[in-house]
Design an enzyme around this catalytic site. Structure first.
Site, PDB file in Angstrom:
ATOM      1  N   GLU A  35      47.720  41.973  33.303  1.00  0.00           N
ATOM      2  CA  GLU A  35      47.170  41.572  32.013  1.00  0.00           C
ATOM      3  C   GLU A  35      48.042  40.425  31.513  1.00  0.00           C
ATOM      4  O   GLU A  35      49.263  40.560  31.458  1.00  0.00           O
ATOM      5  CB  GLU A  35      47.240  42.735  31.009  1.00  0.00           C
ATOM      6  CG  GLU A  35      46.608  42.360  29.687  1.00  0.00           C
ATOM      7  CD  GLU A  35      46.837  43.391  28.586  1.00  0.00           C
ATOM      8  OE1 GLU A  35      47.675  44.301  28.777  1.00  0.00           O
ATOM      9  OE2 GLU A  35      46.184  43.279  27.534  1.00  0.00           O
ATOM     10  N   ARG A 260      55.343  54.258  40.610  1.00  0.00           N
ATOM     11  CA  ARG A 260      55.956  52.968  40.378  1.00  0.00           C
ATOM     12  C   ARG A 260      57.460  53.086  40.542  1.00  0.00           C
ATOM     13  O   ARG A 260      58.025  54.166  40.493  1.00  0.00           O
ATOM     14  CB  ARG A 260      55.582  52.412  39.009  1.00  0.00           C
ATOM     15  CG  ARG A 260      55.715  53.335  37.843  1.00  0.00           C
ATOM     16  CD  ARG A 260      55.598  52.499  36.587  1.00  0.00           C
ATOM     17  NE  ARG A 260      56.786  52.740  35.810  1.00  0.00           N
ATOM     18  CZ  ARG A 260      56.784  53.461  34.690  1.00  0.00           C
ATOM     19  NH1 ARG A 260      55.652  53.962  34.244  1.00  0.00           N
ATOM     20  NH2 ARG A 260      57.897  53.676  34.040  1.00  0.00           N
ATOM     21  N   LYS A 270      57.409  46.587  28.081  1.00  0.00           N
ATOM     22  CA  LYS A 270      57.133  45.312  27.428  1.00  0.00           C
ATOM     23  C   LYS A 270      57.702  45.300  26.011  1.00  0.00           C
ATOM     24  O   LYS A 270      58.273  44.320  25.560  1.00  0.00           O
ATOM     25  CB  LYS A 270      55.609  45.119  27.379  1.00  0.00           C
ATOM     26  CG  LYS A 270      55.155  43.763  27.864  1.00  0.00           C
ATOM     27  CD  LYS A 270      53.645  43.748  28.048  1.00  0.00           C
ATOM     28  CE  LYS A 270      53.244  43.916  29.500  1.00  0.00           C
ATOM     29  NZ  LYS A 270      51.806  43.959  29.728  1.00  0.00           N
TER      30      LYS A 270
END
Length: 556
Positions: A35, A260, A270
RNA sequence: AGACCUAUGGUGUAAUUGGCAACACAGCUGGUUUUGGUCCAGUCGUUCUAGGUUCGAGUCCUAGUAGGUCUACCA
């Protein structure tokens, strides 16, 4: 068809099975769908590596697709940074960069199809009401009062949404599944929302935007992605992913989840990354202390090392925490092979060779890389007054395994002569101001006939010829390997106050020529360094990439 | 609490799919070395628990325990 390479993880096993059964005609197609609302970090590098390497290994292709369905947060600026980072990492995507936003018309048509089939409805409930209808974990939800509108009414209402007839938040399109489903995501999830907001690519063309669940899988399907690899937290979304593919009767992409990668001392959230930047804890998204691709690049981590790290840590489904040591090993592995060796003295003290002729300057030849004959050599001046590392001298060395300068000791100056240490001079505070030596004239490197044995070899620069270099000594950003894993403390409490120490060091003359970033060096006996983009002609700046490994336990 | 996922040395990943638990990093010893780097050799240490199936289980079955994920008009 030749037999496919042996699988090394569970995803490759699936791929091999599909290849052998002839699924999709033996075609392998993956994708990386960032994104565009932030910078790529080590976690993305892992995902990128998995999708690209998997396709490469099995003769497939990989798309780069910007998952841009939220006009509020996404910007073209990020698209450019992401493209740059991926290229730097060493991967090439198929054709042009793709955008989910390019599929808005198709997605709209899919939604109409779903409505016609009775699998979606327009809901006038507020966000709060929808949340209430969801129920709870273990508690069934309740149907929306708008759930049973006819397909005709829904179609008209949905078109009205698209045409801008309704304000933001007044209506949404929802899938009609099961409000009692154990997977909360299948309790009539929202598919489309109204946002009268300009999109970075489609501008004001649309005022309704699909949500992740009605964009991602459909985009995979449109691109005929065969294996859609994502991280574990999307496991629950897979049920919806499959449900939509089934109801829409479109190309059946398959989603596979992997765990992950987490890396000690790196933060990948983020929100937290932004906090560090906004509060000035670091200088920007490309600060060398961050686990962003831009940061690691600026710190001097070679792309090859990061790729190797991602590949060699494997792929599995359990939570994992990679040690920082392994990352640094991967970095040293590449740099040891490639970086040219130069000399720089970080904390200089003068060394005078009393029996070396005043004014004499010799040009010595230094191997750029002792492990690589093809790397060549470079020259550096040697003279009577040199600078050596303050920590390489000791008035009273402890222990017999001391190889450095001390009264009475013989030490090799790398590429030059063996010197005999006579003593030192110091100021009123007892700080060493000068080291006095004599040298063995017949001990010159490469033509040594002196017979003198020196156990230690030191780096040095000629005092008269040395240049000032700015050196940024980076250390870990946090004092704890997992700063966010403390329930009682905020991660900001673990900021390492010494994560950056900037010094002016003395470098050999050749280092003074550096005026741009991205050039890797080993400063002999100190570590690997990279020139920083802040470098200007006459003012070189170097960042510590990683120190050399040391088995010497005498100091530090 | 419902559903789903996971459990192998300090860390991470393997194990010919039921057949002697291996590789890398880290640690420790030693050797080589004009970088206390590199390189080389050696060493340390592992199948969550309890049952079961089997000649044989890290792998299959049952139960438990532990950890993770999920209730955004974010992705």
């Amino acid at each position: 068809m030749s037999t496919p390479p042996a699988p090394t993880n569970f995803i490759e096993e699936i791929i091999v099975e599909d290849l052998e059964s002839g699924k999709h005609g033996g075609r392998i197609h993956t994708r990386f769908p960032p994104e565009p609302n932030g910078y790529l970090h080590i976690g993305h590098a892992k995902a990128i590596t998995i999708s690209f390497e998997m396709a490469k290994k099995y003769g497939g292709r990989t798309n780069l697709r910007m998952d841009d369905t939220n006009p509020t947060t996404e910007e073209t600026h990020y698209v450019d940074m992401i493209k740059n980072d991926i290229k730097w990492l060493g991967y090439e995507w198929e054709d042009e960069v793709l955008y989910t936003s390019d599929y808005f018309p198709q997605l709209y048509a899919f939604a109409q199809d779903l409505i016609r089939k009775g699998y979606a409805y327009v809901d006038d409930s507020t966000a709060e009401e929808i949340a209430e209808q969801k129920g709870d974990i273990g508690v069934p939800g309740t149907n929306s009062p708008y759930r049973d509108r006819s397909p005709e009414e829904n179609l008209a209402l949905f078109e009205g949404m698209k045409n801008g007839d309704f304000p933001d938040g007044s209506k949404v399109l929802r899938a009609k599944i099961d409000m009692a489903h154990p997977n909360l995501l299948l309790r009539d999830p929202v598919l489309y929302r109204i946002k009268h907001e300009a999109h970075h690519r489609t501008g004001d063309e649309w005022c309704i935007y699909p949500l992740y669940d009605f964009a991602h899988g459909q985009s995979d399907s449109i691109e005929k992605i065969t294996h859609s690899l994502c991280s574990l937290e999307f496991r629950h979304h897979r049920d919806l992913y499959n449900w939509l593919i089934e109801k829409l009767e479109i190309f059946p992409s398959r989603q596979i989840e992997f765990a992950r990668m987490n890396v000690d001392y790196f933060i990948t959230s983020k929100r937290r990354l932004k906090l560090l930047v906004d509060q000035g804890v670091v200088t920007g998204w490309d600060d060398p202390r961050l686990g962003t691709l831009a940061g690691m690049r600026r710190k001097g981590y070679p792309a090859e090392a990061i790729r190797n790290f991602c590949v060699d840590t494997g792929v599995a489904k359990r939570d994992n925490q990679q040690e920082f040591d392994l990352l640094e090993f991967k970095v040293r592995e590449i740099l040891n092979r490639d970086a040219h060796r130069y000399m720089a003295v970080l904390d200089p003290v003068k060394l005078v060779i009393e029996n070396y002729p005043q004014g004499q300057v010799e040009t010595l030849t230094i191997d750029n890389n002792p492990g690589d004959e093809t790397a060549g050599t470079h020259e550096m001046p040697f003279s009577r007054e040199l600078l050596v590392e303050r920590e390489d001298f000791s008035k009273e060395p402890q222990g017999r395994k001391y190889y450095r300068l001390a009264p009475g000791k013989d030490v090799r100056l790398k590429g030059g002569y063996i010197v005999h240490c006579l003593g030192h001079e110091e100021d009123a505070d007892g700080k060493v101001t000068q080291i006095n030596c004599t040298y063995y004239p017949d001990s010159k490197s490469g033509e040594d006939t002196s017979g003198v044995k020196a156990k230690g070899t030191l780096h040095w620069v000629s005092a008269e010829h040395a240049v000032d270099i700015e050196v940024r000594q980076y250390d870990k950003l946090f004092t704890d390997p997992q700063p966010m894993n403390h329930e009682d403390k905020d991660f900001m409490e673990f900021i390492n106050p010494d994560s950056l120490v900037t010094i002016t060091a003395k470098g050999e003359p050749a280092l003074g020529e550096i005026s741009e970033g991205g050039q890797h060096f080993q400063f002999l006996r100190k570590g690997y360094y990279v020139s920083d983009p802040d470098s200007k002609p006459g003012h070189p700046v170097f960042n510590l990439t990683v120190g050399l490994k040391s088995s010497w336990k005498g100091k530090k």
